[in-house]
Design a protein around this motif. Structure first.
Motif, short mmCIF file in Angstrom:
data_model
loop_
_atom_site.label_atom_id
_atom_site.label_comp_id
_atom_site.label_asym_id
_atom_site.label_seq_id
_atom_site.Cartn_x
_atom_site.Cartn_y
_atom_site.Cartn_z
N GLY A 61 17.12 -12.09 17.26
CA GLY A 61 16.85 -12.57 18.61
C GLY A 61 15.89 -13.75 18.60
O GLY A 61 16.07 -14.72 19.36
N ARG A 62 14.85 -13.67 17.74
CA ARG A 62 13.90 -14.78 17.66
C ARG A 62 14.60 -16.05 17.19
O ARG A 62 14.37 -17.14 17.73
CB ARG A 62 12.78 -14.42 16.69
CG ARG A 62 11.66 -15.46 16.64
CD ARG A 62 10.81 -15.29 15.40
NE ARG A 62 11.59 -15.57 14.20
CZ ARG A 62 11.83 -16.79 13.73
NH1 ARG A 62 11.36 -17.85 14.37
NH2 ARG A 62 12.54 -16.95 12.64
N ARG A 63 15.46 -15.92 16.19
CA ARG A 63 16.16 -17.09 15.67
C ARG A 63 17.08 -17.71 16.75
O ARG A 63 17.18 -18.93 16.86
CB ARG A 63 16.98 -16.72 14.44
CG ARG A 63 16.13 -16.45 13.20
CD ARG A 63 16.99 -16.01 12.03
NE ARG A 63 16.19 -15.78 10.86
CZ ARG A 63 15.90 -16.69 9.93
NH1 ARG A 63 16.39 -17.92 10.07
NH2 ARG A 63 15.17 -16.41 8.89
N VAL A 64 17.75 -16.84 17.51
CA VAL A 64 18.64 -17.35 18.55
C VAL A 64 17.85 -18.11 19.62
O VAL A 64 18.22 -19.22 20.03
CB VAL A 64 19.44 -16.20 19.18
CG1 VAL A 64 20.18 -16.67 20.43
CG2 VAL A 64 20.44 -15.63 18.17
N VAL A 65 16.74 -17.50 20.06
CA VAL A 65 15.94 -18.14 21.12
C VAL A 65 15.34 -19.45 20.63
O VAL A 65 15.41 -20.49 21.31
CB VAL A 65 14.84 -17.17 21.60
CG1 VAL A 65 13.89 -17.89 22.57
CG2 VAL A 65 15.46 -15.96 22.28
N VAL A 66 14.73 -19.43 19.43
CA VAL A 66 14.11 -20.64 18.90
C VAL A 66 15.18 -21.71 18.64
O VAL A 66 14.96 -22.90 18.91
CB VAL A 66 13.31 -20.33 17.63
CG1 VAL A 66 12.83 -21.61 16.96
CG2 VAL A 66 12.12 -19.45 17.96
N GLY A 67 16.33 -21.31 18.12
CA GLY A 67 17.40 -22.28 17.88
C GLY A 67 17.85 -22.95 19.16
O GLY A 67 18.09 -24.16 19.19
N ARG A 68 17.95 -22.16 20.21
CA ARG A 68 18.34 -22.74 21.49
C ARG A 68 17.27 -23.70 22.01
O ARG A 68 17.59 -24.77 22.53
CB ARG A 68 18.58 -21.63 22.51
CG ARG A 68 19.07 -22.12 23.86
CD ARG A 68 19.37 -20.97 24.78
NE ARG A 68 19.85 -21.44 26.07
CZ ARG A 68 20.18 -20.63 27.09
NH1 ARG A 68 20.08 -19.32 26.94
NH2 ARG A 68 20.59 -21.14 28.22
N MET A 69 16.01 -23.34 21.84
CA MET A 69 14.92 -24.21 22.28
C MET A 69 14.92 -25.51 21.49
O MET A 69 14.70 -26.59 22.04
CB MET A 69 13.58 -23.49 22.14
CG MET A 69 13.43 -22.28 23.05
SD MET A 69 11.94 -21.32 22.70
CE MET A 69 10.70 -22.49 23.19
#
Length: 206
Positions: free
Chosen positions: A172-180
């Motif tokens: 989840g962290r990777r998905v959120v940071v990647g989107r940011m």
């Protein structure tokens, strides 16, 4: 992941850095939330999963001990065409090599029974005593699971739940940071495109 933890460390050191961007603060906050979930949420999920598995397995152990009964049987001979096998499919305490034999015993209603059963203690000579487990109908069944085996399975279930929860947090962290990060690059592209329209013209700029 290393960059996110670096941003988190920078956020914790202070807020007065003029070079820190708003996106850096948001990524650091995401890393902080992920760290809290890893430290608090994942262990809690592992404990809850292990406790639920232990309760279910202990109920199964009690039910098996109520439904299955030890019976004294007598060895008739080796079971023809049966090969030795290893392990107990229900995860009980008996994990030695097992051998199939033909044995006779008495059902709970007193009727005689004869059939093939597995033994971990060696077949013995015909007429040798043998302890087997049967159900209420007198049919041979596997030994019931013991409490220690159930507890071991529950511990493994708790560890698996913890690892799964930790993996979900990191994913989840990777998905959120990647989107940011993608949004940041898209915004930079738009800004460069807007600046490029006036690039090199006389009278533009400060």
């Amino acid at each position: 992941m290393r960059e996110s933890w670096a941003l988190l460390w920078a956020l914790l050191r202070g807020q007065d850095n003029p070079l820190r961007r708003a996106t850096d603060r948001r990524e650091a906050l995401v890393a902080l939330g992920a760290m809290l979930l890893l430290v608090l949420g994942a262990p809690a999920a592992g404990w809850a999963g292990g406790s639920a598995a232990d309760a279910a397995l202990q109920r199964s152990v009690r039910a098996q001990h109520l439904e299955r009964h030890p019976v004294d049987a007598v060895v008739v001979g080796r079971a023809p065409g049966r090969e030795r096998y290893v392990g107990d499919p229900e995860g009980g305490s008996e994990r030695a090599a097992r051998i199939w034999v033909v044995a006779s015993w008495q059902a709970p209603d007193g009727s005689p029974r004869i059939g093939e059963v597995a033994t971990a203690s060696g077949p013995g000579a015909p007429g040798s005593p043998l302890r087997i487990w049967t159900d209420a109908a007198g049919l041979p069944v596997a030994p019931p699971m013991d409490g220690r085996a159930a507890r071991s399975h529950a511990v493994l279930a708790g560890i698996g739940t913890f690892l799964l929860a930790a993996g979900c947090v990191e994913a989840g962290r990777r998905v959120v940071v990647g989107r940011m990060v993608r949004q940041r690059y898209a915004r930079l592209d738009r800004e460069w495109a807007a600046a490029g329209a006036d690039w090199g013209r006389a009278g533009t700029g400060g």
